[in-house]
Write a protein that holds these residues in place. Structure first.
Motif, PDB file in Angstrom:
ATOM      1  N   ASP A 203      40.612  46.028  53.580  1.00  0.00           N
ATOM      2  CA  ASP A 203      40.851  46.032  52.010  1.00  0.00           C
ATOM      3  C   ASP A 203      40.954  47.400  51.721  1.00  0.00           C
ATOM      4  N   GLU A 229      44.669  44.347  52.879  1.00  0.00           N
ATOM      5  CA  GLU A 229      44.658  43.552  51.320  1.00  0.00           C
ATOM      6  C   GLU A 229      44.379  44.812  50.328  1.00  0.00           C
ATOM      7  N   ASP A 230      45.086  44.498  49.310  1.00  0.00           N
ATOM      8  CA  ASP A 230      45.069  45.149  48.104  1.00  0.00           C
ATOM      9  C   ASP A 230      45.560  46.982  48.310  1.00  0.00           C
ATOM     10  N   GLU A 255      43.492  39.601  44.072  1.00  0.00           N
ATOM     11  CA  GLU A 255      42.258  39.333  43.538  1.00  0.00           C
ATOM     12  C   GLU A 255      42.099  39.761  42.050  1.00  0.00           C
ATOM     13  N   ARG A 276      45.771  36.180  47.217  1.00  0.00           N
ATOM     14  CA  ARG A 276      44.204  36.553  47.143  1.00  0.00           C
ATOM     15  C   ARG A 276      43.779  36.163  45.988  1.00  0.00           C
TER      16      ARG A 276
END
Ligand code: MG
Length: 397
Positions: A203, A229-230, A255, A276
């Motif tokens: 992440d 992620e991200d 998210e 996500r």
């Protein structure tokens, strides 16, 4: 049948505020539970519920979930903010819980039934050295977990060689260059030590400038991550086209998303591989199910956000979605403390690589209100969001 009461309960058994909505009905003993957890603004969510949604919904038919969702989403005219969406999620999930209990079925049965018996999970590992992270990964592998998120030094970790200017303001300092360097070293080390079978995730937490994120992704590509992620902040979504064109690293995103316009282009242009979103943050399982179906059309899989600031009710709802949609990818999982399990009897259970539901009607989870009252909400200014670069510049956490 009518909604007779809506209670909002804030409880913090794991020192994070969880916001639970309980909808009571005119049917004796029939009620539903929903997750409205926005841990860092829990009182604002409670105010939306107590002052606006409760008077709006009392007396209405709890069986009309879609109609109630649509009406609540626009009941204040201005819409889509995280406080409203989380409040709406609490209502939405509680209504699905009621629907399941009325039918005598787990909620996933109302969505077409199971596509799988358990939800594949990934767990978090982290440490200040690659050896420490390796130790944690091996501990999970011994339990049968084969998908591990690996971080070094927390988000944006890595010791900076650069001193801050005199008089720099207090905050959570991190150095993007040191972070990117140590992260590449970590994955080179882990892949060499652990072999090809274990699945590694990471992440970025949007802590790099866009071009540095592209470079990091290319550097990580040889280590065959399950997903990154991200890599980019939501505000830099256009950069996903560049990132996609540069490497074949699976990308997970979302998210922080609140609104369908934030994900629409990324999905329909196939710029990401895993969605996500934080289900309560987009307004509950009603919009999440629509999002999952939309993703299915474009080959995007689900990986619902599953941190500690989702209540066990919200985690249970995630697992119902995981079991019911064909394009499920993986579920982030942190497990529950004994305190949480006591406040929320019926929590989903992890065995090996999978999490299982208990098969009871609705979400299958309860709230022990006497236990919940032992852990009142903690209302402090969060420190971890006050992030700064080495020269003192304020940046997003
Ligand atoms: Mg994340």
């Amino acid at each position: 049948m009518k909604i007779t009461n809506i209670k909002t309960i804030i409880t913090a058994p794991a020192k994070l505020n969880l916001v639970i909505v309980k909808i009571e009905t005119s049917e004796p003993g029939l009620y539903g539970l929903g997750c409205a957890t926005f841990a860092w603004r829990s009182l604002a969510v409670q105010a939306v519920l107590d002052n606006y949604l409760k008077p709006f919904l009392t007396g209405k038919d709890p069986q009309r979930i879609e109609d109630i969702w649509q009406q609540c989403a626009a009941s204040g005219y201005w819409r889509n903010g995280p406080e409203l969406n989380n409040a709406l999620s609490g209502i939405d999930m509680a209504l699905w819980d009621i629907k399941g209990k009325l039918a005598g079925l787990p909620v996933y049965q109302l969505w077409g039934g199971k596509c799988r018996e358990g939800a594949l999970v990934y767990r978090h590992t982290g440490g200040s050295t690659p050896e420490e992270v390796e130790g944690q990964v091996r501990k999970y592998m011994e339990q049968g977990v084969m998908h591990l998120r690996c971080q070094i030094g927390g988000y944006g970790g890595g010791k900076s060689p650069l001193a801050s200017p005199e008089g720099a303001l207090p905050g959570q300092y991190f150095d993007p260059a040191a972070y990117a360097r140590t992260t590449v070293e970590l994955f080179a080390y882990l892949r060499k030590k652990l072999g090809p079978e274990v699945e590694l995730l990471h992440d970025v937490h949007e802590r790099l400038a866009p071009i540095d994120a592209v470079r990091l992704a290319k550097q990580l590509e040889p280590y065959r991550l399950f997903f990154l992620e991200d890599a980019l902040a939501p505000e830099q979504g256009e950069w996903f086209r560049t990132l996609r064109g540069q490497c074949a690293l699976p990308l997970a995103m979302g998210e922080l998303f609140n609104h369908p316009l934030e994900w629409e282009t990324l999905i329909k242009e196939r710029l990401i591989d895993f969605i996500r979103v934080h289900v309560s943050q987009i307004g509950g399982v009603t919009p999440a199910l629509k999002l999952a179906r939309f993703c299915e059309q474009f080959g995007v899989r689900t990986a619902w956000h599953g941190p500690g600031d989702v209540s066990p009710v919200g985690h249970a709802a995630n697992i119902h979605l995981d079991l019911a949609v064909p394009n499920f990818g993986i579920q982030e999982w942190g497990g529950f403390s004994p305190e949480l399990e006591k406040v929320f009897p019926g929590c989903p259970k992890q065995k090996g690589a999978y999490v299982y539901l208990n098969g009871r009607p609705g979400w299958g989870i309860e709230l022990n209100e006497q236990e919940a009252a032992k852990y009142p909400g903690i209302h402090e200014v969060p420190a971890w969001t006050q992030t700064r670069l080495p020269d003192g510049t304020s940046v997003r956490p």
